[in-house]
Design an enzyme around this catalytic site. Structure first.
Site, PDB file in Angstrom:
ATOM      1  N   LYS A 179      36.433  53.133  26.857  1.00  0.00           N
ATOM      2  CA  LYS A 179      37.692  52.535  27.298  1.00  0.00           C
ATOM      3  C   LYS A 179      38.709  52.578  26.162  1.00  0.00           C
ATOM      4  O   LYS A 179      38.348  52.763  25.011  1.00  0.00           O
ATOM      5  CB  LYS A 179      37.458  51.095  27.770  1.00  0.00           C
TER       6      LYS A 179
ATOM      7  N   CYS B 226      37.407  41.336  24.068  1.00  0.00           N
ATOM      8  CA  CYS B 226      36.844  42.240  25.076  1.00  0.00           C
ATOM      9  C   CYS B 226      35.773  41.581  25.945  1.00  0.00           C
ATOM     10  O   CYS B 226      35.695  41.854  27.140  1.00  0.00           O
ATOM     11  CB  CYS B 226      36.335  43.512  24.408  1.00  0.00           C
TER      12      CYS B 226
ATOM     13  N   ASP C  55      31.096  46.720  23.282  1.00  0.00           N
ATOM     14  CA  ASP C  55      31.702  47.184  22.021  1.00  0.00           C
ATOM     15  C   ASP C  55      30.942  46.813  20.737  1.00  0.00           C
ATOM     16  O   ASP C  55      31.555  46.371  19.754  1.00  0.00           O
ATOM     17  CB  ASP C  55      33.148  46.656  21.904  1.00  0.00           C
TER      18      ASP C  55
END
Length: 197
Positions: free
Chosen positions: A106, A151, A9
């Site tokens: 995601k 994450c 990310d």
């Protein structure tokens, strides 16, 4: 053993100036780019929420960002709107190399968040990453990216539970660190057998 770099990310909304900026988030871009040549495979994940996602505080009347609510799958932190599909905020940091082997998106199901690269936040719905890695014969993973305590942490713990040999390069991650979340994440990763390097 085939060794993959999992880049979590590194997107505009998680970098300075973004909707959910992580302090120093942009500082890890150059080190990550430099690292990529050392690995047999490079996989990048991308938070990819539809507008009005259930993890956004704006989707819940009277709720503010960073409040905790109960969802059918468990506790959920409510976030500022971020990484909305096809927005500038959802794009990778412009200086990040994206010529890896796979980009995994995601968090695209509107009713459930997805911190981990392996499972939605119900810890049951798979993203398909495990199957991809197994098909490629990848057994070792090094994780970098944003944010260490969300994450990266969830992805590392899930990877270790699934039987991968997992290292997190702490120098190439940055954390939100909300109410002690970084220390808790570090302990959870160690408890799962993740190496913090």
């Amino acid at each position: 053993m085939t060794h993959a770099l999992l880049v979590i990310d590194v997107q505009n909304d998680f970098c300075p100036g973004g909707a959910l900026a992580v302090a120093g988030g942009d500082e890890i871009v150059a080190p990550i780019n430099a690292m990529m040549e050392e690995f047999d495979a490079v996989i990048l994940t991308q938070d990819w929420h539809p507008a009005g996602h259930s993890s956004f505080a704006s989707s819940h009347n009277g709720k503010s960002p960073f409040e905790l609510i109960d969802m059918p799958y468990g506790p959920q932190v409510l976030w500022p709107d971020h990484c909305v599909q096809d927005s500038k905020g959802a794009a990778f940091h412009p200086e990040l190399r994206t010529d890896g082997d796979l980009i995994l998106r995601k968090g695209f199901r509107s009713g459930i968040d997805s911190y981990s690269a392996f499972f939605e936040n119900d810890h049951q719905t798979p993203t398909g990453l495990k199957g991809y890695l197994e098909t490629r014969g990848i057994t070792r993973l090094t994780l970098v990216g944003l944010a260490t305590d969300f994450c990266v942490h969830y992805s590392a713990v899930d990877a270790a539970r699934l039987g991968f040999d997992v290292t997190v390069r702490m120098d190439a991650c940055r954390a939100i660190d909300m109410d002690g979340s970084l220390a808790a994440a570090e302990q959870a990763m160690r408890d799962a057998g993740v190496t913090l390097a």
